[in-house]
Design an enzyme around this catalytic site. Structure first.
Site, PDB file in Angstrom:
ATOM      1  N   GLN A  97      52.469  28.704  26.550  1.00 21.73           N
ATOM      2  CA  GLN A  97      53.334  29.400  26.984  1.00 21.73           C
ATOM      3  C   GLN A  97      53.631  30.543  26.171  1.00 21.73           C
ATOM      4  O   GLN A  97      54.380  31.467  26.437  1.00 21.73           O
ATOM      5  CB  GLN A  97      54.776  28.686  26.818  1.00 21.73           C
ATOM      6  N   HIS A 115      52.696  32.248  30.621  1.00 24.97           N
ATOM      7  CA  HIS A 115      53.838  33.130  30.767  1.00 24.97           C
ATOM      8  C   HIS A 115      53.119  34.532  30.545  1.00 24.97           C
ATOM      9  O   HIS A 115      54.018  35.566  30.064  1.00 24.97           O
ATOM     10  CB  HIS A 115      54.807  33.285  29.754  1.00 24.97           C
ATOM     11  N   CYS A 145      52.880  54.636  34.731  1.00 19.91           N
ATOM     12  CA  CYS A 145      51.724  54.552  35.598  1.00 19.91           C
ATOM     13  C   CYS A 145      51.177  55.717  36.024  1.00 19.91           C
ATOM     14  O   CYS A 145      51.924  56.639  36.155  1.00 19.91           O
ATOM     15  CB  CYS A 145      51.650  53.425  36.503  1.00 19.91           C
ATOM     16  N   CYS A 147      50.347  56.373  38.862  1.00 20.22           N
ATOM     17  CA  CYS A 147      50.932  56.355  40.272  1.00 20.22           C
ATOM     18  C   CYS A 147      52.239  56.955  40.130  1.00 20.22           C
ATOM     19  O   CYS A 147      52.688  57.256  41.319  1.00 20.22           O
ATOM     20  CB  CYS A 147      50.807  55.173  40.881  1.00 20.22           C
ATOM     21  N   THR A 185      56.796  22.971  21.367  1.00 25.28           N
ATOM     22  CA  THR A 185      57.626  23.661  22.493  1.00 25.28           C
ATOM     23  C   THR A 185      58.911  22.947  22.485  1.00 25.28           C
ATOM     24  O   THR A 185      59.177  21.635  22.422  1.00 25.28           O
ATOM     25  CB  THR A 185      57.126  23.706  23.843  1.00 25.28           C
TER      26      THR A 185
HETATM   27  N1  APR Z   1      55.029  23.311  14.280  1.00 24.66           N
HETATM   28  C1  APR Z   1      55.393  22.439  15.625  1.00 24.66           C
HETATM   29  N2  APR Z   1      56.689  22.749  16.195  1.00 24.66           N
HETATM   30  C2  APR Z   1      57.362  23.715  15.788  1.00 24.66           C
HETATM   31  C3  APR Z   1      57.193  24.404  14.378  1.00 24.66           C
HETATM   32  C4  APR Z   1      55.785  24.132  13.958  1.00 24.66           C
HETATM   33  N3  APR Z   1      55.685  24.654  12.654  1.00 24.66           N
HETATM   34  N4  APR Z   1      58.258  25.205  14.248  1.00 24.66           N
HETATM   35  C5  APR Z   1      59.160  24.904  15.130  1.00 24.66           C
HETATM   36  N5  APR Z   1      58.518  24.160  16.267  1.00 24.66           N
HETATM   37  C6  APR Z   1      59.175  23.652  17.562  1.00 24.66           C
HETATM   38  C7  APR Z   1      60.630  23.788  17.304  1.00 24.66           C
HETATM   39  O1  APR Z   1      61.489  22.586  16.916  1.00 24.66           O
HETATM   40  C8  APR Z   1      61.060  24.118  18.756  1.00 24.66           C
HETATM   41  O2  APR Z   1      61.102  22.703  19.745  1.00 24.66           O
HETATM   42  O3  APR Z   1      58.638  24.753  18.472  1.00 24.66           O
HETATM   43  C9  APR Z   1      59.731  24.648  19.425  1.00 24.66           C
HETATM   44  C10 APR Z   1      60.012  26.206  19.720  1.00 24.66           C
HETATM   45  O4  APR Z   1      60.864  26.207  20.843  1.00 24.66           O
HETATM   46  P1  APR Z   1      61.309  27.508  21.710  1.00 24.66           P
HETATM   47  O5  APR Z   1      61.652  28.471  20.551  1.00 24.66           O
HETATM   48  O6  APR Z   1      62.286  27.183  22.774  1.00 24.66           O
HETATM   49  O7  APR Z   1      59.970  28.127  22.319  1.00 24.66           O
HETATM   50  P2  APR Z   1      59.146  27.606  23.620  1.00 24.66           P
HETATM   51  O8  APR Z   1      59.470  26.164  23.670  1.00 24.66           O
HETATM   52  O9  APR Z   1      57.644  28.080  23.683  1.00 24.66           O
HETATM   53  O10 APR Z   1      60.061  28.502  24.509  1.00 24.66           O
HETATM   54  C11 APR Z   1      59.383  28.293  26.013  1.00 24.66           C
HETATM   55  O11 APR Z   1      61.055  30.307  26.643  1.00 24.66           O
HETATM   56  O12 APR Z   1      61.974  32.245  26.002  1.00 24.66           O
HETATM   57  C12 APR Z   1      61.042  31.476  26.688  1.00 24.66           C
HETATM   58  O13 APR Z   1      59.155  32.659  27.623  1.00 24.66           O
HETATM   59  C13 APR Z   1      59.720  32.153  26.318  1.00 24.66           C
HETATM   60  O14 APR Z   1      57.487  30.777  26.525  1.00 24.66           O
HETATM   61  C14 APR Z   1      58.865  30.978  25.936  1.00 24.66           C
HETATM   62  C15 APR Z   1      59.644  29.921  26.600  1.00 24.66           C
END
Ligand code: APR
Length: 247
Positions: A97, A115, A145, A147, A185
């Protein structure tokens, strides 16, 4: 861990879904964490087609700022271990993502960017113009752009469809996986998170790497509550050892 070792040893296909947490140890802020991009900012004002239509300069200032932050970041041991894993299994799918390009910088070759990428811009009119862009645009923003239409970051904003090829690649990654690893994530953004559920329901062994609980935790067969820069290299080592032991 014993079951995980067994599954890793036998796995013909390993799929990995990553989120912002895998880049946290490279110095990239996550979105929803304490110092995350969405703390004190509204995603609706910065990452939607409506925000871009009503205030493209603000949106571009946000993306140029993020690009200048990211320009200083380097892949961490988690990214490098995933790049290594590509050479250790018959088939690996890496679905991210993240828009930061750090998986590719670490050497991963087959990466599906669900994304989009913050390092590309495209014409909003759909004239087909795409450009790689590493540096901020000179004023005045927003850039245009040739265009005449506005250029926009080639990322997927809230409310937009994901590219069809990305959806197809993620679907294939989920359905074909023997082991599906979901790392870093919060699993609150769809459809990305649903591919982990699909993988689990079509027979994959689901592993979550995240220091915190997520909506996927209760579904996972194994949960590793550690930062990914530590946990992913451990998983790759486990695959190496268990595969060698099984030969
Ligand atoms: N290792 C593993 N996980 C971690 C670490 C780490 N060192 N540090 C933080 N995290 C975890 C957090 O606990 C959290 O669950 O990473 C996660 C980050 O979550 P988000 O900030 O919500 O990011 P993400 O899940 O990638 O968001 C999804 O939301 O805003 C949109 O488009 C954006 O791609 C993004 C999407």
């Amino acid at each position: 861990m014993r079951e995980l070792a067994k599954r890793l040893a036998k796995a013909e296909v390993i799929s990995v879904l990553t989120g912002a947490g895998v880049s946290a140890e490279s110095g990239v802020p996550t979105f929803r964490g304490e110092d995350g991009f969405w703390k004190g900012r509204r995603a609706e004002d910065l990452a939607t087609p409506q925000a871009f239509a009503s205030n493209p300069e603000t949106v571009w200032t946000f993306y140029d700022w993020r690009r200048s932050l990211l320009a200083k970041c380097r892949p961490n041991t988690g990214h490098s271990a995933l790049a290594e894993l590509e050479g250790l299994v018959p088939r690996m799918h890496l679905i991210t993502q993240n828009v930061d390009g750090l998986h590719q910088a670490a050497g991963s070759r087959c990466v599906t960017e669900m994304h989009g990428s913050i390092w590309r811009v495209r014409c909003q009119s759909g004239c087909g113009e795409h450009e790689d862009r590493r540096t901020p645009f000179p004023p005045p923003l927003p850039p245009r752009c040739a265009c005449g239409a506005l250029l926009r970051p080639a990322v997927v904003w809230f409310g937009e469809r994901l590219p069809l090829e990305a959806l197809e690649a993620a679907d294939e990654a989920a359905r074909s996986a023997d082991v599906f690893i979901v790392a870093g994530t919060s699993a609150v953004v769809e459809p990305a998170a649903s591919f982990a559920r699909l993988a689990r329901s079509t027979g994959a062994y689901l592993v979550e790497i995240n220091p915190e609980a997520t909506p996927l935790s209760s579904l996972a067969d194994d949960v590793i509550r550690e930062p990914s820069a530590r946990a992913i290299p451990q998983i790759v080592d486990l695959r190496k050892q268990s595969w060698a032991d099984s030969q």
